[in-house]
Scaffold this active site. Structure first.
Site, PDB file in Angstrom:
ATOM      1  N   ILE A  42      -3.520  10.038  -3.408  1.00  0.00           N
ATOM      2  CA  ILE A  42      -3.629   9.046  -4.483  1.00  0.00           C
ATOM      3  C   ILE A  42      -3.699   7.624  -3.940  1.00  0.00           C
ATOM      4  CG2 ILE A  42      -2.543  10.457  -6.254  1.00  0.00           C
ATOM      5  CD1 ILE A  42       0.082   9.053  -5.708  1.00  0.00           C
ATOM      6  N   GLY A  43      -3.632   7.477  -2.624  1.00  0.00           N
ATOM      7  CA  GLY A  43      -3.732   6.156  -2.021  1.00  0.00           C
ATOM      8  C   GLY A  43      -3.657   6.260  -0.517  1.00  0.00           C
ATOM      9  N   TYR A  49      -1.048   1.648   6.421  1.00  0.00           N
ATOM     10  CA  TYR A  49       0.338   2.105   6.507  1.00  0.00           C
ATOM     11  C   TYR A  49       0.440   3.624   6.564  1.00  0.00           C
ATOM     12  CZ  TYR A  49      -0.758   2.784   1.612  1.00  0.00           C
ATOM     13  OH  TYR A  49      -1.376   3.152   0.446  1.00  0.00           O
ATOM     14  N   ASP A  78       4.032  -8.991   0.639  1.00  0.00           N
ATOM     15  CA  ASP A  78       2.706  -8.374   0.519  1.00  0.00           C
ATOM     16  C   ASP A  78       2.353  -8.148  -0.948  1.00  0.00           C
ATOM     17  OD1 ASP A  78       0.314  -7.440   1.503  1.00  0.00           O
ATOM     18  OD2 ASP A  78       1.036  -5.407   1.886  1.00  0.00           O
TER      19      ASP A  78
END
Length: 450
Positions: free
Chosen positions: A141-142, A146, A261
């Site tokens: 989903i992402g 990172y 961020d």
């Protein structure tokens, strides 16, 4: 031999039992007693070595056969835990040993990782593999620098988001420790909840609550058709929710947390368009009495405050600048930096300032918004943008003030923390770094705030 055998066969005085039978009974009794004593010893030893399962208000605590320290009060602040919001104690594991997962398997885990953990749920690799279908691509989903985020379903049918941190030059270890120590115990309706973690060998994973409407970036810049489902009201709701989450980090915690961020992809949404700030991998904790912290400049290009980029001095005003850029992005539907646009429109902040200064206030609106806001409402939002990106970081408003500005509950800016008098114009509230001559439209059509 006969006489010896006859001796064993002779009856004794004990109930007339023959001698060989009596010897057999005595031997069996001694053997039974010895076995019973051995069994009791083994059982008591097993109890001493069996780990104790502990629970607290935040869920299952990792069980261990090592020294456990229960701490409360000021120690909770190590996690950014606001004692006004919660009470009780947390468990910290202070020696290396074996930690049992919920599935009953055991793993050895480095003591430096477990030193401050104890608030949340311990997950094993096997549990998270099952939840995500073996970390299947269809559950992604992402993803980014990172790591990768997966949608997962636990055995109790609860849905979670699992972030598998990429181990690039120990960056995964740093982000893991920052998220756990900085926001592990923090609970706020506008901050994504960190539910638990997994640390086995080199693998580092974080388990969050699942937000079923994706992130703001997808809705602003994805293919949603000619008309965006993000109405003006929804956009302002998202902005206000984000401001409240950041206000809690800056003003509701001691020590305060700077996110570092803030961007549209880190604002997650649910089906009712409630927004929550996520991804605290770059967050920094400002200790008591600290006005700033010196760090290596990190963040996302286009959102980073200029003074932080040039000096490396970080405090909450850096988040406020980033929020100002985010608000411009919400209003305009444009990326902070977009090299596909003409040269004068690449940088959102500069383009935004120029549009307002050249009497094109309504032209900054995302064309996919069907119902336009009132001029008064739009100019209030523009004012907030300008205040957040003031070149003088000390003159930027606090996040709590920003939330009130957007809600329209009070005058949009308090100069030097004093209530503004009635009849003050929008022009007078512009940042000192912006020349009034550049904003003729605002000078011609002065808005008088109540």
């Amino acid at each position: 031999m006969g006489s010896a055998g006859g001796g064993f066969m002779e009856k004794t005085e004990v109930l007339g039992i023959r001698l060989y039978i009596l010897i057999g009974i005595a031997g069996a009794a001694v053997l039974t007693g010895g076995l019973t004593a051995l069994l009791l010893y083994l059982r008591s030893s097993s109890r001493r070595d069996r780990p104790t399962r502990l629970k607290n208000s935040s869920g299952l605590i990792p069980t261990c056969s090592m020294e456990i320290v229960v701490a409360g009060g000021g120690a909770g602040k190590k996690f950014g835990w606001n004692e006004k919001e919660g009470s009780g104690s947390y468990v910290g594991i202070v020696k290396e040993g074996v930690v049992n997962g919920a599935a009953g398997s055991s793993r050895s885990t480095p003591p430096e990782i477990l030193g401050h953990i104890g608030w949340g749920r311990w997950y094993t690799i096997e549990e998270l593999e099952m939840a995500t279908g073996g970390f299947s691509e269809r559950n992604v989903i992402g993803e980014g620098g990172y790591g990768v985020v997966y949608r997962g379903v636990l055995p109790d049918f609860s849905v979670v988001a699992v972030k598998n941190l990429l181990n690039k030059k120990s960056q995964a270890e740093k982000e893991f420790k920052v998220e756990v120590e900085a926001i592990g115990r923090v609970r706020h309706k506008n901050l994504v909840g960190l539910l638990g973690y997994c640390a086995e060998g080199p693998r580092r994973m974080l388990v969050y609550e699942y937000m079923d409407n994706g992130n703001l970036e997808q809705w602003l810049h994805g293919d949603v058709g000619p008309f965006s489902p993000l109405t003006w009201e929804i956009r302002m709701k998202i902005a206000i929710d984000t401001a409240k989450g950041l206000a809690y980090l800056h003003e509701g915690l001691e020590p305060k947390v700077v996110h570092r961020d803030i961007k549209s992809s880190n604002i997650l949404l649910d089906k009712q368009w409630n927004a929550k700030v996520s991804d605290f991998g770059l967050a920094k904790v400002l200790g008591p009495g600290s006005n700033f912290v010196t760090t290596r400049v990190m963040g996302t290009f286009g959102y980073v405050a200029p003074e932080y980029a040039s000096t490396g001095l970080l405090n909450e005003s850096s988040d406020i600048y980033s929020f100002g850029v985010l608000l411009m992005e919400i209003i305009s539907g444009r990326n902070p930096v977009d090299y596909r646009r003409p040269s004068g429109e690449v940088n959102l902040v500069e383009w935004f300032r120029g549009m307002v200064g050249s009497k094109q206030v309504e032209d900054v609106l995302d064309p996919s918004i069907q119902v336009l806001p009132s001029p008064r409402t739009l100019k209030r939002a523009l004012l907030v943008c300008l205040r957040c990106i003031d070149s003088d970081a000390q003159k930027r408003p606090k996040m709590g003030q920003i939330a009130h500005m957007l809600e329209g509950d009070e005058f949009p800016y308090r100069l030097e923390h004093r209530s503004a008098p009635r009849g003050v114009s929008l022009l007078e509230c512009l940042p000192a770094s912006v020349a009034p001559a550049r904003f003729p439209l605002l000078a011609e059509k002065t808005i008088m705030w109540r």
